[in-house]
Design a protein around this motif. Structure first.
Motif, mmCIF file in Angstrom:
data_model
loop_
_atom_site.group_PDB
_atom_site.id
_atom_site.type_symbol
_atom_site.label_atom_id
_atom_site.label_comp_id
_atom_site.label_asym_id
_atom_site.label_seq_id
_atom_site.Cartn_x
_atom_site.Cartn_y
_atom_site.Cartn_z
ATOM 1 N N THR A 110 -59.187 -23.034 -4.997
ATOM 2 C CA THR A 110 -58.101 -21.921 -4.496
ATOM 3 C C THR A 110 -56.538 -22.034 -5.180
ATOM 4 O O THR A 110 -55.917 -20.693 -4.374
ATOM 5 C CB THR A 110 -58.005 -22.475 -3.042
ATOM 6 N N GLY A 111 -56.207 -22.930 -5.888
ATOM 7 C CA GLY A 111 -55.193 -22.646 -6.630
ATOM 8 C C GLY A 111 -54.076 -23.553 -6.086
ATOM 9 O O GLY A 111 -52.914 -24.034 -6.624
ATOM 10 N N LEU A 112 -54.376 -23.834 -4.430
ATOM 11 C CA LEU A 112 -53.147 -25.099 -4.118
ATOM 12 C C LEU A 112 -52.071 -26.018 -4.603
ATOM 13 O O LEU A 112 -51.311 -26.610 -4.473
ATOM 14 C CB LEU A 112 -53.473 -24.774 -2.775
ATOM 15 N N TYR A 113 -53.604 -27.080 -4.883
ATOM 16 C CA TYR A 113 -53.354 -28.198 -5.391
ATOM 17 C C TYR A 113 -53.721 -27.629 -7.210
ATOM 18 O O TYR A 113 -54.567 -27.445 -7.480
ATOM 19 C CB TYR A 113 -54.738 -28.936 -5.327
ATOM 20 N N VAL A 114 -52.118 -28.770 -7.463
ATOM 21 C CA VAL A 114 -52.336 -29.234 -8.774
ATOM 22 C C VAL A 114 -52.970 -30.583 -9.454
ATOM 23 O O VAL A 114 -52.279 -31.440 -8.644
ATOM 24 C CB VAL A 114 -51.243 -28.650 -9.438
ATOM 25 N N PRO A 115 -53.960 -30.687 -10.102
ATOM 26 C CA PRO A 115 -55.122 -31.792 -10.164
ATOM 27 C C PRO A 115 -54.379 -33.144 -9.969
ATOM 28 O O PRO A 115 -54.375 -34.737 -9.409
ATOM 29 C CB PRO A 115 -55.904 -31.456 -11.218
ATOM 30 N N THR A 116 -53.326 -33.036 -11.246
ATOM 31 C CA THR A 116 -52.600 -34.043 -11.543
ATOM 32 C C THR A 116 -51.064 -34.461 -10.191
ATOM 33 O O THR A 116 -50.696 -35.788 -10.160
ATOM 34 C CB THR A 116 -51.431 -33.925 -12.876
ATOM 35 N N GLU A 117 -51.312 -33.824 -9.371
ATOM 36 C CA GLU A 117 -51.016 -33.395 -8.319
ATOM 37 C C GLU A 117 -51.287 -34.838 -6.753
ATOM 38 O O GLU A 117 -50.680 -34.381 -5.963
ATOM 39 C CB GLU A 117 -50.035 -32.514 -7.386
ATOM 40 N N VAL A 118 -52.330 -34.789 -7.590
ATOM 41 C CA VAL A 118 -52.995 -35.101 -6.505
ATOM 42 C C VAL A 118 -53.685 -36.669 -6.152
ATOM 43 O O VAL A 118 -54.304 -37.502 -7.628
ATOM 44 C CB VAL A 118 -54.509 -34.676 -5.730
ATOM 45 N N ARG A 168 -42.020 -36.131 -7.148
ATOM 46 C CA ARG A 168 -42.491 -35.016 -8.284
ATOM 47 C C ARG A 168 -43.865 -34.957 -8.702
ATOM 48 O O ARG A 168 -45.178 -34.293 -8.518
ATOM 49 C CB ARG A 168 -41.452 -34.910 -9.164
ATOM 50 N N GLN A 169 -43.883 -36.364 -9.313
ATOM 51 C CA GLN A 169 -45.450 -36.655 -9.684
ATOM 52 C C GLN A 169 -46.807 -36.374 -8.978
ATOM 53 O O GLN A 169 -47.711 -35.152 -8.764
ATOM 54 C CB GLN A 169 -45.271 -37.550 -9.881
ATOM 55 N N TYR A 170 -46.656 -37.352 -7.922
ATOM 56 C CA TYR A 170 -47.792 -36.757 -6.560
ATOM 57 C C TYR A 170 -47.594 -35.887 -5.196
ATOM 58 O O TYR A 170 -46.295 -36.301 -4.604
ATOM 59 C CB TYR A 170 -48.258 -37.946 -5.974
ATOM 60 N N ARG A 171 -47.808 -35.407 -4.909
ATOM 61 C CA ARG A 171 -47.729 -33.768 -3.887
ATOM 62 C C ARG A 171 -48.302 -33.639 -2.626
ATOM 63 O O ARG A 171 -48.420 -33.749 -1.285
ATOM 64 C CB ARG A 171 -47.403 -32.154 -4.747
ATOM 65 N N TRP A 172 -49.980 -34.177 -2.555
ATOM 66 C CA TRP A 172 -50.966 -34.143 -2.621
ATOM 67 C C TRP A 172 -51.347 -36.006 -2.028
ATOM 68 O O TRP A 172 -51.811 -36.471 -3.059
ATOM 69 C CB TRP A 172 -52.496 -33.380 -2.444
ATOM 70 N N PHE A 173 -51.893 -36.572 -0.665
ATOM 71 C CA PHE A 173 -52.180 -37.498 -0.316
ATOM 72 C C PHE A 173 -53.594 -37.701 -0.509
ATOM 73 O O PHE A 173 -53.718 -36.802 0.896
ATOM 74 C CB PHE A 173 -50.765 -38.998 -0.258
ATOM 75 N N VAL A 174 -54.756 -38.481 -0.728
ATOM 76 C CA VAL A 174 -55.752 -39.379 0.355
ATOM 77 C C VAL A 174 -56.379 -40.191 -0.014
ATOM 78 O O VAL A 174 -56.178 -41.147 -0.567
ATOM 79 C CB VAL A 174 -56.890 -38.227 -0.517
ATOM 80 N N VAL A 175 -56.343 -40.736 1.316
ATOM 81 C CA VAL A 175 -56.565 -42.837 1.634
ATOM 82 C C VAL A 175 -58.324 -42.548 1.990
ATOM 83 O O VAL A 175 -58.232 -42.392 3.104
ATOM 84 C CB VAL A 175 -55.617 -43.191 2.453
ATOM 85 N N ASP A 176 -58.874 -43.040 1.839
ATOM 86 C CA ASP A 176 -60.183 -43.349 1.738
ATOM 87 C C ASP A 176 -60.285 -44.736 2.925
ATOM 88 O O ASP A 176 -59.615 -45.757 2.188
ATOM 89 C CB ASP A 176 -61.333 -43.768 0.808
ATOM 90 N N GLU A 177 -60.461 -44.789 3.589
ATOM 91 C CA GLU A 177 -61.293 -46.379 4.380
ATOM 92 C C GLU A 177 -60.118 -46.726 4.571
ATOM 93 O O GLU A 177 -59.394 -47.438 5.046
ATOM 94 C CB GLU A 177 -61.666 -47.210 3.594
ATOM 95 N N TYR A 178 -59.228 -45.863 5.787
ATOM 96 C CA TYR A 178 -57.550 -46.239 6.449
ATOM 97 C C TYR A 178 -58.033 -47.088 7.614
ATOM 98 O O TYR A 178 -56.744 -47.594 7.382
ATOM 99 C CB TYR A 178 -58.152 -44.492 6.553
ATOM 100 N N GLN A 179 -59.213 -47.675 7.817
ATOM 101 C CA GLN A 179 -59.414 -48.283 8.732
ATOM 102 C C GLN A 179 -58.931 -49.759 8.430
ATOM 103 O O GLN A 179 -58.552 -50.442 8.868
ATOM 104 C CB GLN A 179 -60.635 -48.239 9.562
ATOM 105 N N ASP A 180 -58.908 -50.189 6.966
ATOM 106 C CA ASP A 180 -58.839 -50.933 5.849
ATOM 107 C C ASP A 180 -56.987 -51.258 5.831
ATOM 108 O O ASP A 180 -56.874 -52.291 4.939
ATOM 109 C CB ASP A 180 -59.241 -51.318 4.715
ATOM 110 N N VAL A 181 -56.021 -50.584 5.687
ATOM 111 C CA VAL A 181 -54.707 -50.510 5.033
ATOM 112 C C VAL A 181 -55.010 -51.372 5.543
ATOM 113 O O VAL A 181 -54.409 -51.881 6.883
ATOM 114 C CB VAL A 181 -54.609 -48.766 5.434
ATOM 115 N N ASN A 182 -53.263 -52.369 4.800
ATOM 116 C CA ASN A 182 -53.210 -52.918 5.335
ATOM 117 C C ASN A 182 -51.666 -53.241 5.369
ATOM 118 O O ASN A 182 -50.633 -51.970 5.280
ATOM 119 C CB ASN A 182 -53.043 -55.215 4.942
ATOM 120 N N PRO A 183 -50.093 -53.573 6.868
ATOM 121 C CA PRO A 183 -49.153 -53.213 6.333
ATOM 122 C C PRO A 183 -48.155 -52.998 5.111
ATOM 123 O O PRO A 183 -47.319 -51.988 5.004
ATOM 124 C CB PRO A 183 -48.402 -54.249 7.436
ATOM 125 N N LEU A 184 -48.627 -53.663 3.925
ATOM 126 C CA LEU A 184 -47.682 -53.795 2.604
ATOM 127 C C LEU A 184 -48.255 -52.133 2.004
ATOM 128 O O LEU A 184 -47.839 -51.323 2.329
ATOM 129 C CB LEU A 184 -48.530 -54.695 2.270
#
Length: 680
Positions: free
Chosen positions: A50-58, A217-233
């Protein structure tokens, strides 16, 4: 190049909703087998198309290199190849290597391949002489837990006591000292460890706003898979990457949180909704992996479980198949033989060996199945578990037993009798030999490598007792011959074989046929899961095992350990909503679960013993209040009952009482003996 509409064409309604939710905080709760990887890769590709995401910013984050590689492959197929799909550690390491020279003027310190040697040196500095490898592994694991949980060494003793964490029966203060010494050793060597990668990156971003702005500036969009396994750090690092922005999509399943011992929490998805009240929440519920019969079992696992984040029931999209089988066996060898015979039948019907798996709770359960499969020429592959006779402690024990047999020396004085009435001569000899390896009759508290090692060695003790019971004149030579037979019956692992794996190691995998074995009380939930939180995690672990199956699922248990043994085992409580009313394990009736053993024993106490039990319980409450820990962390009711029964008079009398290791003897021995003495 696919159009945005092309990317949405083959998605189900929930997956389509996830793929088109491109902005702002998004929480996708993805049940087992619901196509979460498909949903999030299509979401990223749709944003690019759709043009919203620049691949290198994800930046797409996951937990294993295998999962990251799979995600990159799918994104390439969807014409979004420039997206960064990495593990947390890989992303952090890339940034740390780039920015460390700018901040400190040197190259990033070398990363240690293993903590083992450094932890061993730290333990030695703190006076823990010649600890076995299992203790070092447990200490290393606790170092990792403390670092990813943001627990400082000075705070560790209080936190450990409050959370009931135990490491090889070592006092928490001593563990904290080892942690501090480990950091000293590491610093002296000019090294960093795996967790330091995250800590260093977080520190640089927190301390240098110029660098933080460059990363953001480098990363605008974030996706976190298996988020239930994220630890506090990892959560802290993610917040620093975001820098107050909210363009983040998290994907996970609270019902698959099985790594709380490593810092994860089943509450993290709920906490996300609290942090971002306006977050869009999407639930994936259409299960494409398993038959309706398997999915019905998965949905029932949490039925009536208080405090669990259930989510919506899964809906199978597969064709119906055979019913799930619930099989209780007389003993463990019978269970292993039954599973092996069914695997042979399935293979003859066309199911490849590589599409079958046997899942169990702990490593020590594998031996019976290795032997049964070897006898039937069934090839095996081991995942997350080492072959029983290949384990270091078993090899060492067998070597020592051979030496004792050659020397005609059982490790005791030649004038000793035939051993205790309970163990017999052979059992006495084996226990004496294994004692030189530090093996005790009482299992260590808690879980981890130390417990696994104890289970492996105690299996040898059990084999000796069984042989002595069958043949009263059995010798060490006879035992060694039996062990050799068992070892030869076990095949070397092969990539095309039936998978033998622990439930933990099975997460993220799937097979046509799955056998969940050894599913009895005391094994699942495991005996040391003695808190509501611990039992809840065991329930989630069972759910993970069940949902690995595509078409065939068998859940089995044995009523006794050995042939002719007392058949007192019951199937796991997690099967309560699932077993038919007329199933033999229910005794032909549907009724409440039998009273706990401790409750039954309490009712059988005479008035004097009951009064002593109550005084011990009052003393325990005072100790727990003073230490600010739950009462069970001091002593369980089962331990108090053992104290009432045995009435030890001195510290030697406390040795061998279940639940009282060296640390607890040192901490509570004087006090509990005072209560017992006063009762006289």
């Amino acid at each position: 190049m696919p159009t945005p509409e092309d990317l949405l064409e083959n998605l189900d309604p929930e997956q389509r909703a996830a793929a088109t939710a491109l902005r702002g905080p998004v929480c996708i709760v993805a049940g087992a087998g619901t196509g979460k990887t498909r949903a999030i890769t299509h979401r990223i590709a749709y944003g690019v198309a759709t043009g919203l995401y620049v691949p290198t910013e994800v930046l797409a984050l996951t937990f294993t290199t295998r999962a990251a590689g799979e995600m990159r492959g799918r994104l390439a197929q969807l014409q979004a190849p420039g997206v960064q799909a990495r593990t947390f550690h890989s992303a952090a390491l890339r940034q740390a290597r780039y920015f460390w020279p700018q901040v400190y003027g040197t190259e990033l310190p070398e990363i240690v391949a293993s903590k083992f040697g450094l932890v061993a040196e730290a333990a030695n500095r703190e006076g823990i002489r010649r600890p076995d490898n299992a203790v070092i592994r447990d200490l290393a694991a606790e170092v990792e837990w403390a670092k990813v949980s943001n627990v400082r060494g000075t705070d560790y003793p209080d936190v450990a006591r409050r959370r009931g964490r135990e490491v090889a029966d070592l006092d928490p203060t001593r563990v904290a000292a080892v942690m501090s010494a480990y950091e000293d050793v590491k610093r002296e060597r000019g090294r960093i460890d795996f967790e330091d990668i995250l800590l260093i990156t977080a520190a640089i971003l927190a301390d240098d706003e110029r660098i933080a702005a460059q990363v953001r500036r480098q990363y605008r969009w974030f996706v976190v898979d298996e988020y239930q396994d994220v630890n506090p750090l990892q959560s802290t690092l993610l917040d620093l990457w975001l820098g107050g922005r909210d363009d983040v999509c998290v994907v996970g399943d609270p019902r698959q949180t099985i790594y709380t011992f490593a810092g994860a929490s089943p509450r993290i998805l709920g906490d996300f909704a609290q942090r971002y009240p306006d977050a869009e929440r999407i639930q994936l519920v259409r299960n494409y992996r398993s038959t309706p019969q398997v999915v019905a079992v998965a949905n029932a696992v949490f039925q009536g479980a208080a405090g669990e984040a259930h989510g919506r029931p899964l809906q199978s999209q597969a064709a119906p198949a055979e019913p799930v089988r619930y099989l209780g066996h007389d003993d463990e060898p019978s269970e292993a033989a039954s599973v092996a015979d069914e695997i042979v039948r399935l293979h003859r019907s066309g199911v490849p060996y590589r599409e079958m798996a046997v899942l169990f709770r702990i490593n020590a359960q594998s031996e019976a199945f290795e032997e049964a499969f070897g006898e039937r020429d069934i090839p095996v592959t081991l995942r997350g578990v080492e072959g029983y006779f290949q384990r270091a402690e078993v090899r060492q024990a067998v070597t020592l037993l051979r030496g004792a047999a050659r020397a005609g020396d059982d490790g005791t004085d030649a004038t000793t009798d035939a051993g205790s009435p309970d163990h017999g001569r052979l059992g006495h000899e084996v226990r004496a030999v294994l004692a030189s390896m530090g093996h005790t009759e009482t299992a260590p508290s808690g879980s981890g490598a130390t417990r696994d090692r104890w289970e492996s060695l105690h299996a040898l003790v059990t084999m000796a007792d069984d042989l002595a019971e069958a043949r009263s004149d059995a010798t060490l030579a006879d035992l060694l011959a039996d062990l050799e037979r068992r070892a030869q019956a076990s095949h070397a692992p092969t990539a095309e074989g039936v998978t033998l794996a622990t439930l933990h190691a099975a997460k993220g995998l799937e097979w046509d046929a799955v056998f969940c074995v050894g599913m009895h009380e005391g094994m699942l939930p495991i005996v040391h899961a003695d808190t509501p939180e611990g039992v809840a995690e065991e329930r989630r672990l069972f759910y993970v095992g069940v949902t690995r199956a595509r078409r065939h699922l068998t859940i089995s248990w044995s009523r006794a350990r050995k042939p002719g043994g007392r058949q007192g085992r019951k199937p796991t409580r997690f099967l309560d909503p699932l077993l038919p009313p007329d199933h033999p394990s229910r005794g032909g009736t549907v009724g409440p679960r039998p009273k706990k053993r401790t409750n039954t024993e309490l009712e059988a106490l005479d008035p004097a013993d009951r009064a002593l039990f109550d005084r011990l319980r009052q003393w325990r409450s005072e100790q727990a209040a003073e230490a600010k820990v739950p009462a069970y962390v001091v002593f369980t009711d089962a331990t108090l009952l053992a104290l009432v029964e045995l009435r030890p008079r001195d510290e030697r009398g406390l040795v061998g009482i279940p639940g009282i290791g060296q640390t607890k003897r040192e901490r509570y021995g004087e006090g509990v003996l005072a209560v017992l003495t006063a009762s006289d």
